[in-house]
Write an enzyme that holds these catalytic residues in place. Structure first.
Site, mmCIF file in Angstrom:
data_model
loop_
_atom_site.group_PDB
_atom_site.id
_atom_site.type_symbol
_atom_site.label_atom_id
_atom_site.label_comp_id
_atom_site.label_asym_id
_atom_site.label_seq_id
_atom_site.Cartn_x
_atom_site.Cartn_y
_atom_site.Cartn_z
ATOM 1 N N GLY A 77 -31.023 74.148 -50.291
ATOM 2 C CA GLY A 77 -30.520 74.020 -48.783
ATOM 3 C C GLY A 77 -31.367 72.910 -48.172
ATOM 4 N N PRO B 203 -22.466 68.023 -58.584
ATOM 5 C CA PRO B 203 -21.620 69.459 -58.471
ATOM 6 C C PRO B 203 -22.499 69.942 -57.503
ATOM 7 C CG PRO B 203 -22.637 69.099 -60.504
ATOM 8 C CD PRO B 203 -22.925 67.759 -60.050
ATOM 9 N N GLY C 204 -23.944 69.053 -54.847
ATOM 10 C CA GLY C 204 -24.218 68.499 -53.484
ATOM 11 C C GLY C 204 -25.514 67.487 -53.559
ATOM 12 N N TYR D 280 -29.231 52.381 -63.394
ATOM 13 C CA TYR D 280 -30.027 53.356 -63.246
ATOM 14 C C TYR D 280 -31.439 52.519 -63.527
ATOM 15 C CZ TYR D 280 -26.162 56.499 -62.940
ATOM 16 O OH TYR D 280 -25.022 57.231 -62.661
ATOM 17 N N GLY E 254 -28.041 68.316 -54.727
ATOM 18 C CA GLY E 254 -29.455 69.378 -54.593
ATOM 19 C C GLY E 254 -29.228 70.286 -53.327
ATOM 20 N N PHE E 255 -28.444 69.800 -52.568
ATOM 21 C CA PHE E 255 -28.250 70.841 -51.176
ATOM 22 C C PHE E 255 -28.026 72.320 -51.557
ATOM 23 C CE2 PHE E 255 -25.800 72.833 -47.871
ATOM 24 C CZ PHE E 255 -26.753 72.587 -46.984
#
Length: 344
Positions: free
Chosen positions: A217, A208, A210, A61, A212-213
């Protein structure tokens, strides 16, 4: 929505951590430009004050800068309050990622991480990706020596197949396996999760939400910087995103009924997978961090769990979870072809 963050045994070897962790990658790499150092140190200290003490980083990272950041944040007596996990095994060679588990490399990587983190011992040391060019027993054998020397306390694997986990565990007990697990990434449930449970290995779930989805959204993609790797993920491509937004809309509707945010609902689903599951959602904002902690207060019935899963069943999610194609033959193996990985 306040929540008390409990402490739970991670795996069966004695490591105890906060029930939720904090993924630190996005502070320094891959999700756009590095964030201001002092702001990230403040976030880390806020996490500790809130009861979140399980921090996840890696030498790749940055590379290296995220470990240096953690090292700075944990000075002044803070180190004793936390459980620190870092990783080795991914390096850049001629502009491409290379996966290495050679014993000499393992030892050198560990020594370098200890120096950057400015600590004497790593609590949990993961092999970040499996080097399929040599037996896993060789790599774990060197990690076992590092445990015996007091340089690491516990050994972990990331993105490993069920057979590799078994072979590694036979050389030295594996404390944790890190894997991607969320409402829309569930292929690990077939073989890997049962293997971990059979062997008493803790399960650390990254992404967990997704990536940030499940926080914002489809709108997430509009706000990503040009060097954010999520812009290249298949699920976030226009032809797939238009389809996948329905998943978020359904989760959002259910969250409204539950009186929580969609991200809290999605994160609560992961928590409800079992007491051996430890999500490590990443964030760079205290407001989002507080929301993630609030997920610990969201309670789900079996019927609600099933309803959530129906929103994001495998046939309803469009696009692979990575930029490389995850074929059926690779789903439960260790590493995709190196040619499909590019250094960002």
């Amino acid at each position: 929505m306040a929540a008390k963050v409990g402490r739970i045994k991670l795996g069966s070897q004695g490591l105890e951590v906060s029930a939720q962790g904090l993924g630190c990658m996005g502070m320094s790499a891959f999700y756009g430009p590095p964030k201001p150092e002092q702001d990230m140190i403040a976030l880390i200290h806020h996490a500790i004050d809130s009861g979140i003490t399980f921090f996840d980083t890696s030498d790749v990272y940055g590379p290296f800068t995220n470990e240096i950041l953690l090292g700075k944040a944990l000075k002044g007596g803070v180190r004793e309050k936390v459980e620190l996990a870092t990783k080795f095994g991914i390096r850049s060679v001629d502009g491409k990622w290379d996966f290495c588990g050679d014993p000499a490399y393992v030892r050198a990587a560990c020594e370098a991480s200890l120096k950057r983190l400015d600590i004497d011992c790593i609590d949990l040391y993961y092999q970040h990706r499996i080097d399929t060019r040599l037996p896993i027993e060789v790599t774990i054998g060197e990690l076992k020596k590092l445990v015996e020397e007091g340089k690491i306390k516990y050994i972990g694997l990331s993105e490993a197949s069920a057979s590799t986990i078994r072979r590694a565990h036979a050389v030295h007990p594996i404390t944790a396996v890190q894997l991607e697990w969320s409402l829309w990434s569930r292929d690990v449930e077939e073989e890997i999760i049962p293997t971990c449970r059979e062997l008493g290995i803790g399960i650390v779930a990254y992404s967990p939400l997704g990536r940030g989805f499940f926080s914002t959204g489809p709108q997430l993609v509009e706000n990503l910087s040009k060097d954010d790797i999520r812009k290249n993920l298949p699920r976030f491509q226009p032809e797939n995103l238009e389809h996948n937004k329905t998943i978020f809309e359904r989760v959002n509707e259910m969250a409204a009924r539950k009186g929580c945010t969609p991200s809290q609902l999605a994160l609560a689903w992961v928590h409800h997978q079992g007491k051996d599951v430890f999500p490590i959602p990443g964030t760079t904002k205290i407001e989002n961090f507080n929301q993630n902690v609030g997920a610990l207060s969201v309670k789900l019935t079996l019927e609600e769990m099933a309803e959530l899963e129906s929103f994001a069943s495998e046939d309803l999610v469009k696009g692979d979870r990575h930029t490389f194609s995850v074929s059926t033959s690779w789903k439960n193996s260790d590493t995709p072809p190196l040619s499909s990985w590019k250094v960002m």
